[in-house]
Design a protein around this motif. Structure first.
Motif, PDB file in Angstrom:
ATOM      1  N   TYR A   1       6.207   8.144  13.943  1.00  0.00           N
ATOM      2  CA  TYR A   1       6.811   9.470  13.924  1.00  0.00           C
ATOM      3  C   TYR A   1       7.690   9.581  12.680  1.00  0.00           C
ATOM      4  O   TYR A   1       8.448   8.665  12.354  1.00  0.00           O
ATOM      5  CB  TYR A   1       7.650   9.685  15.178  1.00  0.00           C
ATOM      6  N   LEU A   2       7.590  10.703  11.992  1.00  0.00           N
ATOM      7  CA  LEU A   2       8.316  10.902  10.743  1.00  0.00           C
ATOM      8  C   LEU A   2       9.249  12.094  10.864  1.00  0.00           C
ATOM      9  O   LEU A   2       8.822  13.208  11.181  1.00  0.00           O
ATOM     10  CB  LEU A   2       7.330  11.150   9.591  1.00  0.00           C
ATOM     11  N   GLY A   3      10.534  11.878  10.609  1.00  0.00           N
ATOM     12  CA  GLY A   3      11.491  12.954  10.484  1.00  0.00           C
ATOM     13  C   GLY A   3      11.556  13.363   9.025  1.00  0.00           C
ATOM     14  O   GLY A   3      11.859  12.534   8.162  1.00  0.00           O
ATOM     15  N   VAL A   4      11.228  14.624   8.716  1.00  0.00           N
ATOM     16  CA  VAL A   4      11.015  15.013   7.328  1.00  0.00           C
ATOM     17  C   VAL A   4      12.101  15.960   6.814  1.00  0.00           C
ATOM     18  O   VAL A   4      12.928  16.477   7.573  1.00  0.00           O
ATOM     19  CB  VAL A   4       9.620  15.651   7.149  1.00  0.00           C
ATOM     20  N   GLU A   5      12.077  16.169   5.486  1.00  0.00           N
ATOM     21  CA  GLU A   5      13.078  16.965   4.792  1.00  0.00           C
ATOM     22  C   GLU A   5      12.448  18.162   4.080  1.00  0.00           C
ATOM     23  O   GLU A   5      11.311  18.075   3.608  1.00  0.00           O
ATOM     24  CB  GLU A   5      13.802  16.125   3.723  1.00  0.00           C
ATOM     25  N   GLU A   6      13.199  19.232   3.984  1.00  0.00           N
ATOM     26  CA  GLU A   6      12.860  20.376   3.136  1.00  0.00           C
ATOM     27  C   GLU A   6      14.128  20.741   2.371  1.00  0.00           C
ATOM     28  O   GLU A   6      15.092  21.226   2.951  1.00  0.00           O
ATOM     29  CB  GLU A   6      12.376  21.550   3.981  1.00  0.00           C
ATOM     30  N   VAL A   7      14.123  20.442   1.082  1.00  0.00           N
ATOM     31  CA  VAL A   7      15.329  20.599   0.280  1.00  0.00           C
ATOM     32  C   VAL A   7      15.263  21.830  -0.616  1.00  0.00           C
ATOM     33  O   VAL A   7      16.254  22.262  -1.182  1.00  0.00           O
ATOM     34  CB  VAL A   7      15.564  19.337  -0.583  1.00  0.00           C
ATOM     35  N   GLY A   8      14.076  22.415  -0.762  1.00  0.00           N
ATOM     36  CA  GLY A   8      13.893  23.545  -1.664  1.00  0.00           C
ATOM     37  C   GLY A   8      14.816  24.704  -1.343  1.00  0.00           C
ATOM     38  O   GLY A   8      15.272  24.887  -0.228  1.00  0.00           O
ATOM     39  N   THR A   9      15.125  25.492  -2.340  1.00  0.00           N
ATOM     40  CA  THR A   9      16.020  26.639  -2.185  1.00  0.00           C
ATOM     41  C   THR A   9      15.342  27.711  -1.340  1.00  0.00           C
ATOM     42  O   THR A   9      14.186  28.064  -1.587  1.00  0.00           O
ATOM     43  CB  THR A   9      16.377  27.238  -3.557  1.00  0.00           C
TER      44      THR A   9
ATOM     45  N   THR B   1       0.843  -1.188   0.000  1.00  0.00           N
ATOM     46  CA  THR B   1       0.000   0.000   0.000  1.00  0.00           C
ATOM     47  C   THR B   1       0.881   1.242   0.000  1.00  0.00           C
ATOM     48  O   THR B   1       2.030   1.208   0.456  1.00  0.00           O
ATOM     49  CB  THR B   1      -0.938   0.026   1.215  1.00  0.00           C
ATOM     50  N   LYS B   2       0.327   2.349  -0.497  1.00  0.00           N
ATOM     51  CA  LYS B   2       1.100   3.585  -0.626  1.00  0.00           C
ATOM     52  C   LYS B   2       0.260   4.782  -0.211  1.00  0.00           C
ATOM     53  O   LYS B   2      -0.917   4.881  -0.552  1.00  0.00           O
ATOM     54  CB  LYS B   2       1.553   3.768  -2.075  1.00  0.00           C
ATOM     55  N   THR B   3       0.874   5.698   0.527  1.00  0.00           N
ATOM     56  CA  THR B   3       0.293   7.007   0.798  1.00  0.00           C
ATOM     57  C   THR B   3       1.283   8.052   0.299  1.00  0.00           C
ATOM     58  O   THR B   3       2.457   7.757   0.072  1.00  0.00           O
ATOM     59  CB  THR B   3       0.013   7.217   2.298  1.00  0.00           C
ATOM     60  N   HIS B   4       0.804   9.282   0.135  1.00  0.00           N
ATOM     61  CA  HIS B   4       1.658  10.328  -0.423  1.00  0.00           C
ATOM     62  C   HIS B   4       1.535  11.594   0.413  1.00  0.00           C
ATOM     63  O   HIS B   4       0.458  11.906   0.925  1.00  0.00           O
ATOM     64  CB  HIS B   4       1.261  10.631  -1.874  1.00  0.00           C
ATOM     65  N   ASN B   5       2.660  12.311   0.566  1.00  0.00           N
ATOM     66  CA  ASN B   5       2.642  13.610   1.226  1.00  0.00           C
ATOM     67  C   ASN B   5       3.537  14.589   0.482  1.00  0.00           C
ATOM     68  O   ASN B   5       4.280  14.200  -0.424  1.00  0.00           O
ATOM     69  CB  ASN B   5       3.032  13.492   2.706  1.00  0.00           C
ATOM     70  N   ALA B   6       3.458  15.852   0.854  1.00  0.00           N
ATOM     71  CA  ALA B   6       4.116  16.911   0.095  1.00  0.00           C
ATOM     72  C   ALA B   6       5.555  17.183   0.520  1.00  0.00           C
ATOM     73  O   ALA B   6       6.234  18.001  -0.097  1.00  0.00           O
ATOM     74  CB  ALA B   6       3.304  18.204   0.220  1.00  0.00           C
ATOM     75  N   PHE B   7       6.047  16.510   1.565  1.00  0.00           N
ATOM     76  CA  PHE B   7       7.416  16.762   1.996  1.00  0.00           C
ATOM     77  C   PHE B   7       8.413  16.262   0.954  1.00  0.00           C
ATOM     78  O   PHE B   7       8.130  15.345   0.169  1.00  0.00           O
ATOM     79  CB  PHE B   7       7.675  16.102   3.350  1.00  0.00           C
ATOM     80  N   ASP B   8       9.609  16.851   0.962  1.00  0.00           N
ATOM     81  CA  ASP B   8      10.638  16.460   0.004  1.00  0.00           C
ATOM     82  C   ASP B   8      11.221  15.090   0.317  1.00  0.00           C
ATOM     83  O   ASP B   8      11.879  14.488  -0.539  1.00  0.00           O
ATOM     84  CB  ASP B   8      11.757  17.498  -0.019  1.00  0.00           C
ATOM     85  N   GLY B   9      11.028  14.607   1.512  1.00  0.00           N
ATOM     86  CA  GLY B   9      11.523  13.291   1.893  1.00  0.00           C
ATOM     87  C   GLY B   9      11.220  12.987   3.335  1.00  0.00           C
ATOM     88  O   GLY B   9      10.907  13.893   4.123  1.00  0.00           O
ATOM     89  N   VAL B  10      11.292  11.717   3.686  1.00  0.00           N
ATOM     90  CA  VAL B  10      11.221  11.263   5.074  1.00  0.00           C
ATOM     91  C   VAL B  10      12.561  10.608   5.377  1.00  0.00           C
ATOM     92  O   VAL B  10      12.919   9.591   4.773  1.00  0.00           O
ATOM     93  CB  VAL B  10      10.061  10.275   5.299  1.00  0.00           C
TER      94      VAL B  10
END
Length: 370
Positions: A360-368, A337-346
């Motif tokens: 608990y999810l540690g997330v990423e923001e890679v955008g400039t 199964t798959k879910t989707h979110n808007a973060f750049d990564g987990v």
């Protein structure tokens, strides 16, 4: 990519921000599920109770460029640690709020949980190492220039093991103050070792992954190693990472490449998810790399703490604003199964000890920045 402080993942998520049931009771450890709708913090950590279909909102908006590589739930009830870049963050209310605890000596720090409020912070393929006790961070001297894994002993809070890039284990009985080389290397000299994972219940059980030579496992703390089989249809494989199931240590998951399948220019890189049911001695392919479930050399592996047949993994990228897919693979039935979110990564996943459905999810923001 820019986003608001509340991470809205789907239309359903906008209607139902995470609200764990009050019926979820604490386990013997004293832990409980989080009781909040929104996480107070800078946005580095959120949580989900439905596999990622909806995520708890955050009061802060994660700023680029941010990576949350370390995330662990500790033995002390309600206490978690996370690392965002070189910052150590701490929560004492089951992940509902996060505060700055310390500045670390590495931008890529991982965490290994110990006993009580203790954890160890370390830099993969680097020499940074520290012990965390509550809010106190004590720098330690690593016995090697390249650390590829750290394991702790649930029976002894001062016993910690470290794996070096030379394929050897190092032992400490005084919480990392001093180290002693132990046993023999997992692979012949000169082998490129990617990673080493420790059984969270038994530091004598260790699985190593390497370039070309695939994997190796020890159950006696490195005194002897057995080469893993089943990773390739030929003579060689790359095993990039492994994870021992906390639900059953006989189950070990891995991400790697069967070099016998990899054909340059053909589009077939031979990349697979693998599973072992005998502690890492024998592996079998359980999922291939496809456009629908993309695998990478750095795919994050998070075995379920309640079902040894279940593996959570992710694929995320900032490219074209794609976001992140969270997958749940049941290797007993083959269901994916798959879910989707808007973060750049987990970058990291941890589970609530009282209620494993809380991830608990540690997330990423890679955008400039802009």
């Amino acid at each position: 990519m820019k986003r608001t402080g509340i991470a809205v993942i789907t239309a359903a998520a906008a209607l139902a921000l995470v609200q764990p049931s009050a019926a979820i009771a604490a386990t013997g450890s004293g832990w409980t599920a989080p009781t909040c709708n929104r996480v107070v913090g800078d946005g580095a950590v959120t949580f989900t109770t439905d596999g990622g279909a909806s995520l708890a909102g955050t009061t802060g908006t994660l700023k680029p460029i941010s990576y949350t590589h370390g995330l662990v739930a500790l033995g002390t009830p309600g206490t978690l640690l996370a690392t965002r870049n070189n910052e150590l963050q701490r929560s004492t209310d089951a992940g509902c709020s996060w505060t700055h605890a310390a500045t670390l000596g590495s931008e890529t720090t991982r965490l290994t949980a110990g006993s009580g409020t203790r954890a160890f912070a370390w830099e993969p393929n680097g020499g940074y190492l520290a012990r965390v006790d509550g809010t106190t961070v004590t720098p330690l001297t690593s016995p090697v220039a390249s650390v590829v894994g750290v394991g702790t002993d649930p029976a002894d809070p001062n016993h910690v093991r470290l794996a070096g890039g030379d394929g050897r284990l190092y032992d400490s009985r005084n919480a990392g103050a001093t180290w002693t080389a132990t046993g023999t290397p997992a692979f012949p000299a000169g082998t490129g070792v990617y990673s080493v994972s420790f059984d969270p219940a038994n530091p004598d059980h260790v699985v190593a992954g390497a370039m070309v030579r695939g994997g190796a496992v020890t159950t006696d703390g490195g005194a002897t190693w057995t080469a893993s089989t089943g990773l390739t249809s030929g003579a060689s494989a790359n095993l990039f990472a492994t994870a021992v199931s906390p639900a059953n240590p006989s189950f070990v998951y891995g991400i790697g490449v069967d070099l016998a399948e990899a054909v340059p220019g053909s589009g077939n890189e031979g990349r697979h998810l693998y599973r072992s049911t005998d502690g890492g001695r024998t592996f079998a392919k359980v999922l291939d790399d496809t456009a629908e479930h993309k695998l990478t050399n750095s795919t994050l592996l998070a075995p379920s703490p309640s079902d040894a047949n279940v593996l959570h993994f992710e694929y995320g990228t900032y490219f074209m604003g794609y976001g992140t897919d969270l997958f749940r693979l049941d290797t007993a039935t083959g269901a994916l199964t798959k879910t989707h979110n808007a973060f750049d990564g987990v970058s990291a996943i941890a589970f609530n000890p009282a209620s494993p459905s809380v991830m608990y999810l540690g997330v990423e923001e890679v955008g400039t920045p802009g």
